[in-house]
Write a protein that holds these residues in place. Structure first.
Motif, short mmCIF file in Angstrom:
data_model
loop_
_atom_site.label_atom_id
_atom_site.label_comp_id
_atom_site.label_asym_id
_atom_site.label_seq_id
_atom_site.Cartn_x
_atom_site.Cartn_y
_atom_site.Cartn_z
N GLN A 120 0.75 -1.09 0.09
CA GLN A 120 -0.03 0.07 -0.03
C GLN A 120 0.93 1.25 0.05
OE1 GLN A 120 -3.41 -0.06 -0.05
NE2 GLN A 120 -3.22 -2.50 -0.34
N MET A 121 0.21 2.36 -0.58
CA MET A 121 0.76 3.61 -0.55
C MET A 121 0.23 4.54 0.58
SD MET A 121 3.30 2.89 -2.51
CE MET A 121 4.38 4.60 -2.63
N ARG A 122 0.96 5.41 1.10
CA ARG A 122 -0.02 6.52 2.15
C ARG A 122 0.05 8.01 1.51
NH1 ARG A 122 0.57 4.76 7.54
NH2 ARG A 122 -0.71 6.64 7.74
N ARG A 123 -1.09 8.46 1.74
CA ARG A 123 -0.90 9.76 1.40
C ARG A 123 -0.12 10.92 2.25
NH1 ARG A 123 -8.01 10.65 1.05
NH2 ARG A 123 -8.15 8.82 -0.16
N GLY A 124 -0.14 10.60 3.56
CA GLY A 124 0.80 11.26 4.43
C GLY A 124 1.06 10.66 5.78
N VAL A 125 1.95 11.20 6.69
CA VAL A 125 2.30 10.35 7.93
C VAL A 125 3.02 11.52 8.69
CG1 VAL A 125 4.64 9.93 7.09
CG2 VAL A 125 3.56 8.51 8.97
N HIS A 126 2.59 11.31 10.01
CA HIS A 126 3.30 12.14 11.25
C HIS A 126 4.10 11.26 11.71
CE1 HIS A 126 3.58 13.31 15.58
NE2 HIS A 126 3.83 14.13 15.17
N TRP A 127 5.62 11.44 11.99
CA TRP A 127 6.54 10.78 12.15
C TRP A 127 7.69 11.21 13.30
CZ3 TRP A 127 6.78 5.97 10.91
CH2 TRP A 127 8.08 4.98 10.91
N ARG A 128 8.15 10.46 13.94
CA ARG A 128 9.19 10.65 15.01
C ARG A 128 10.36 9.98 14.89
NH1 ARG A 128 7.00 13.51 19.30
NH2 ARG A 128 4.64 13.22 19.46
N PRO A 129 11.33 10.85 14.33
CA PRO A 129 12.55 10.14 13.79
C PRO A 129 13.45 9.33 14.87
CG PRO A 129 13.02 12.48 14.11
CD PRO A 129 11.54 12.10 14.26
N ALA A 130 13.78 8.36 14.87
CA ALA A 130 14.83 7.36 15.91
C ALA A 130 15.91 8.36 16.30
CB ALA A 130 15.26 6.02 15.13
N GLY A 131 16.31 8.14 17.36
CA GLY A 131 17.56 8.93 18.02
C GLY A 131 17.27 10.36 18.26
N ARG A 132 16.18 10.96 18.20
CA ARG A 132 15.85 12.32 18.30
C ARG A 132 14.72 12.55 19.09
NH1 ARG A 132 18.69 15.49 14.68
NH2 ARG A 132 20.00 14.56 13.07
N PRO A 133 14.82 12.59 20.47
CA PRO A 133 13.88 12.57 21.36
C PRO A 133 13.07 13.97 21.29
CG PRO A 133 15.91 11.81 22.28
CD PRO A 133 16.27 12.26 21.06
N GLY A 134 11.73 13.72 21.29
CA GLY A 134 11.11 15.02 20.96
C GLY A 134 10.82 15.35 19.66
N ALA A 135 11.52 15.14 18.69
CA ALA A 135 11.44 15.58 17.28
C ALA A 135 10.09 14.72 16.62
CB ALA A 135 12.73 15.49 16.60
N HIS A 136 9.64 15.67 15.84
CA HIS A 136 8.49 14.87 14.75
C HIS A 136 8.28 16.12 13.74
CE1 HIS A 136 5.07 16.94 17.41
NE2 HIS A 136 6.18 17.70 17.64
N PHE A 137 7.63 15.52 12.78
CA PHE A 137 7.52 16.18 11.67
C PHE A 137 6.23 15.68 10.62
CE2 PHE A 137 11.02 13.29 11.07
CZ PHE A 137 10.63 12.51 9.70
N VAL A 138 5.82 16.32 9.90
CA VAL A 138 4.58 15.57 8.57
C VAL A 138 5.33 15.41 7.37
CG1 VAL A 138 2.95 16.51 10.27
CG2 VAL A 138 3.94 17.81 8.20
N ILE A 139 4.76 14.39 6.94
CA ILE A 139 5.30 14.11 5.22
C ILE A 139 3.92 13.98 4.54
CG2 ILE A 139 6.28 12.49 3.85
CD1 ILE A 139 7.76 11.24 6.45
N VAL A 140 3.91 14.65 3.41
CA VAL A 140 2.53 14.26 2.33
C VAL A 140 3.02 14.06 1.19
CG1 VAL A 140 0.68 15.60 1.32
CG2 VAL A 140 1.50 16.16 3.97
N SER A 141 2.46 13.03 0.49
CA SER A 141 2.58 12.64 -0.74
C SER A 141 1.92 13.76 -1.69
CB SER A 141 2.11 11.09 -0.91
OG SER A 141 2.38 10.84 -2.54
N ALA A 142 2.62 14.09 -2.82
CA ALA A 142 2.23 15.07 -3.78
C ALA A 142 1.29 14.92 -4.58
CB ALA A 142 3.42 15.78 -4.58
N ILE A 143 0.78 13.53 -4.66
CA ILE A 143 -0.54 13.07 -5.42
C ILE A 143 -1.88 13.16 -5.11
CG2 ILE A 143 1.32 11.68 -6.62
CD1 ILE A 143 -0.24 8.99 -5.31
N TRP A 144 -1.92 13.60 -3.60
CA TRP A 144 -3.04 13.58 -2.82
C TRP A 144 -3.78 15.02 -2.82
CZ3 TRP A 144 -5.18 9.10 -2.77
CH2 TRP A 144 -4.60 7.80 -2.80
N GLY A 145 -5.13 14.79 -2.34
CA GLY A 145 -5.68 16.35 -2.21
C GLY A 145 -5.60 17.12 -1.04
#
Length: 217
Positions: A120-145
């Motif tokens: 499956q492919m995802r439209r977007g995600v909220h992600w917390r990167p490993a090794g970076r406590p407290g850090a987070h960001f959002v990713i959006v695929s450009a093909i979605w609404g």
């Protein structure tokens, strides 16, 4: 029965009460730092245009504004091609090296695979990167609404998925415009207050209606 003066005073009081009840809270506007993948044809053109970006931010502002939060793009940069297609958890974690803690980091990619179900492919995600406590960001695929960013920012401000159709945190559309419910609104307020207190990300003095200011173009 109330006299005319008392009745008039009562109506004024009710009107003022209604205004207070329905007034929107003052906005805390948070800066978005967007990094955008390039077209797959090898050109330097971004995979999305200003209209797409503005639609995403405008939709997020419309949904968040009743809850006292707004967004504006105040920084924009190209995303290296090595990060344009995210296939694995490691690919997502690698974006942690590109964060700015004073802003909400938003990555726009060509494709985003579901790491739990690679078919499956995802439209977007909220992600917390490993090794970076407290850090987070959002990713959006450009093909979605235009509501994908709002959904992922809902996660950024502490909200899990919802089973209520039409809720912006639900995968099921409803018969009304996307919305946050009262518990979600309180959670947004708590996270916004914490972000403002910690200055990570730091609110800015700017009108959220200006979704894509000239300096970010």
């Amino acid at each position: 029965m109330l006299g005319r003066t008392a009745l008039a005073a009562s109506l004024v009081a009710l009107s003022l009460s209604a205004l207070v009840t329905h007034a929107q809270p003052a906005l805390r506007v948070f800066p978005l730092r967007v990094q955008i993948a390039r077209d797959a044809d090898g050109s330097s053109a971004p995979i999305t245009d200003d209209a797409w970006l503005s639609a995403q931010v405008a939709s997020a502002n419309e949904i968040f504004a009743p809850h006292g939060v707004g967004f504006v793009v105040d920084s924009r940069a190209p995303l290296p091609d090595a990060h344009a297609r995210l296939e694995t958890r490691a690919d997502r974690h690698a974006l942690g090296a590109r964060l700015d803690p004073s802003r909400i980091d938003w990555f726009v990619v060509r494709s985003l695979r579901d790491v739990d179900d690679p078919s499956q492919m995802r439209r977007g995600v909220h992600w917390r990167p490993a090794g970076r406590p407290g850090a987070h960001f959002v990713i959006v695929s450009a093909i979605w609404g235009p509501t994908v960013l709002a959904h992922e920012l809902g996660h950024y401000f502490g909200n899990p998925h919802s089973s209520t159709p039409g809720n912006i945190m639900s995968y099921e559309r409803g018969d009304v415009p996307p919305f946050f419910d009262a518990p979600q609104s309180r959670r947004i307020a708590r996270f916004a207050s914490r972000f403002a207190r910690e200055r990570a990300p730091a609110p800015i003095d700017r009108d959220a209606s200006d979704t894509l200011p000239p300096e970010a173009r």
